[in-house]
Design a protein around this motif. Structure first.
Motif, PDB file in Angstrom:
ATOM      1  N   ALA A  17      24.567  44.933  51.413  1.00 28.62           N
ATOM      2  CA  ALA A  17      24.973  46.183  51.154  1.00 28.62           C
ATOM      3  C   ALA A  17      26.279  46.510  50.967  1.00 28.62           C
ATOM      4  CB  ALA A  17      24.287  47.237  51.968  1.00 28.62           C
ATOM      5  N   ALA A  18      27.124  45.708  51.765  1.00 25.67           N
ATOM      6  CA  ALA A  18      28.458  45.810  51.555  1.00 25.67           C
ATOM      7  C   ALA A  18      29.241  45.476  50.080  1.00 25.67           C
ATOM      8  CB  ALA A  18      29.034  44.936  52.465  1.00 25.67           C
ATOM      9  N   PRO A  19      28.850  44.354  49.553  1.00 28.55           N
ATOM     10  CA  PRO A  19      29.458  44.306  48.111  1.00 28.55           C
ATOM     11  C   PRO A  19      28.708  45.347  47.263  1.00 28.55           C
ATOM     12  CG  PRO A  19      28.140  42.413  48.701  1.00 28.55           C
ATOM     13  CD  PRO A  19      28.294  43.150  49.997  1.00 28.55           C
ATOM     14  N   ALA A  20      27.454  45.374  47.298  1.00 26.95           N
ATOM     15  CA  ALA A  20      26.676  46.275  46.477  1.00 26.95           C
ATOM     16  C   ALA A  20      27.029  47.657  46.209  1.00 26.95           C
ATOM     17  CB  ALA A  20      25.272  46.030  46.853  1.00 26.95           C
ATOM     18  N   VAL A  21      27.869  48.164  47.614  1.00 27.12           N
ATOM     19  CA  VAL A  21      28.418  49.506  47.484  1.00 27.12           C
ATOM     20  C   VAL A  21      29.853  49.569  47.421  1.00 27.12           C
ATOM     21  CG1 VAL A  21      28.679  51.696  49.006  1.00 27.12           C
ATOM     22  CG2 VAL A  21      26.590  50.346  48.863  1.00 27.12           C
ATOM     23  N   LEU A  22      30.550  48.512  48.214  1.00 21.20           N
ATOM     24  CA  LEU A  22      31.920  48.762  48.077  1.00 21.20           C
ATOM     25  C   LEU A  22      32.842  48.353  46.644  1.00 21.20           C
ATOM     26  CD1 LEU A  22      32.773  47.517  51.728  1.00 21.20           C
ATOM     27  CD2 LEU A  22      32.815  49.669  50.758  1.00 21.20           C
ATOM     28  N   ILE A  23      32.136  47.385  46.006  1.00 22.52           N
ATOM     29  CA  ILE A  23      32.778  46.876  44.847  1.00 22.52           C
ATOM     30  C   ILE A  23      32.630  47.919  43.768  1.00 22.52           C
ATOM     31  CG2 ILE A  23      32.740  45.014  43.139  1.00 22.52           C
ATOM     32  CD1 ILE A  23      32.555  42.911  45.154  1.00 22.52           C
ATOM     33  N   PRO A  24      31.453  48.296  43.613  1.00 23.18           N
ATOM     34  CA  PRO A  24      31.420  49.579  42.537  1.00 23.18           C
ATOM     35  C   PRO A  24      32.060  50.704  42.922  1.00 23.18           C
ATOM     36  CG  PRO A  24      29.156  48.409  42.734  1.00 23.18           C
ATOM     37  CD  PRO A  24      30.110  48.000  43.906  1.00 23.18           C
ATOM     38  N   PHE A  25      32.137  51.122  44.237  1.00 19.52           N
ATOM     39  CA  PHE A  25      32.810  52.048  44.495  1.00 19.52           C
ATOM     40  C   PHE A  25      34.589  51.898  44.329  1.00 19.52           C
ATOM     41  CE2 PHE A  25      35.240  54.685  47.864  1.00 19.52           C
ATOM     42  CZ  PHE A  25      34.897  55.712  47.482  1.00 19.52           C
ATOM     43  N   GLY A  26      34.959  50.642  44.406  1.00 18.65           N
ATOM     44  CA  GLY A  26      36.149  50.107  44.017  1.00 18.65           C
ATOM     45  C   GLY A  26      36.276  50.433  42.489  1.00 18.65           C
ATOM     46  N   PHE A  27      35.457  50.184  41.931  1.00 16.39           N
ATOM     47  CA  PHE A  27      35.567  50.407  40.361  1.00 16.39           C
ATOM     48  C   PHE A  27      35.787  52.022  40.037  1.00 16.39           C
ATOM     49  CE2 PHE A  27      33.295  51.924  36.455  1.00 16.39           C
ATOM     50  CZ  PHE A  27      34.216  51.269  35.482  1.00 16.39           C
ATOM     51  N   ILE A  28      34.987  52.936  40.622  1.00 15.92           N
ATOM     52  CA  ILE A  28      35.266  54.374  40.609  1.00 15.92           C
ATOM     53  C   ILE A  28      36.575  54.680  41.051  1.00 15.92           C
ATOM     54  CG2 ILE A  28      34.439  56.651  41.465  1.00 15.92           C
ATOM     55  CD1 ILE A  28      31.533  55.167  41.855  1.00 15.92           C
ATOM     56  N   LEU A  29      36.967  54.400  42.078  1.00 18.50           N
ATOM     57  CA  LEU A  29      38.404  54.415  42.582  1.00 18.50           C
ATOM     58  C   LEU A  29      39.340  54.284  41.356  1.00 18.50           C
ATOM     59  CD1 LEU A  29      38.055  53.948  46.330  1.00 18.50           C
ATOM     60  CD2 LEU A  29      38.195  56.187  45.147  1.00 18.50           C
TER      61      LEU A  29
END
Length: 178
Positions: A17-29
């Motif tokens: 769940a950590a990479p699945a959420v944090l990496i796409p969120f990093g793209f949004i940011l």
């Protein structure tokens, strides 16, 4: 399938769940940084990506342990290896992006492209992982199969919010098949 579990849930699934959420969120940011020029978005994106990569490495260790213990064959082996390759590739792209950012090159457009590529790889890997484990839809790890006290087969799918399946199972707990 031999799985390392915590409270009955597979460790690899929890940690992915950590990479699945944090990496796409990093793209949004990162996209917000590109649109607004606000450096706070770039900093938050960097931290989100770093957290996703660390979480992805931890999930990878758990995934390798499951792979070695299970020794899948045929299509399952191919899918497992593809899942690992997609994840590793996405994490490597993300790590390269972080290295470039440490050198002060995040202001260029290439950083956004690397973040997008890393996010796409992680999401594709997550999709493949869910398809392999059967957690898409109604079948999969959350389905409990057993034999009711009166020797009738019982299947309870905990991913579906259907109270009737619990009522139909009766007041006793589900017992493992004999």
């Amino acid at each position: 399938m031999n799985k390392i579990t915590i409270a009955g849930q597979p460790l690899h699934t929890i940690m992915s769940a950590a990479p699945a959420v944090l990496i796409p969120f990093g793209f949004i940011l990162d996209a917000m940084h590109s649109a607004t020029g606000d450096e706070d978005y770039a900093k938050a994106s960097y931290l989100s990506m770093a957290g996703g990569i660390v979480g992805g490495l931890a999930a990878g260790v758990a995934g390798v342990a499951e792979y070695v213990a299970d020794k899948p064959e045929g299509e399952a082996r191919h899918d497992s290896q593809l899942h690992a390759a997609l994840t590793a590739g996405a994490l490597l792209v993300g790590a390269a992006n972080l290295v470039l950012r440490r050198q002060g090159t995040h202001a260029r457009g290439g950083s956004l492209a690397l973040t997008a590529l890393s996010a796409a790889g992680v999401l594709a890997s997550e999709y493949l992982g869910r398809r392999m484990s059967g957690t898409e839809g109604t079948a999969g790890e959350h389905v409990e199969a057993g034999v009711h006290a009166n020797h009738e087969d019982v299947r309870i799918d905990h991913t579906v919010t259907d109270v009737e399946q619990y009522v139909a199972a009766g007041p006793s707990s589900v017992h493992p098949p004999k």
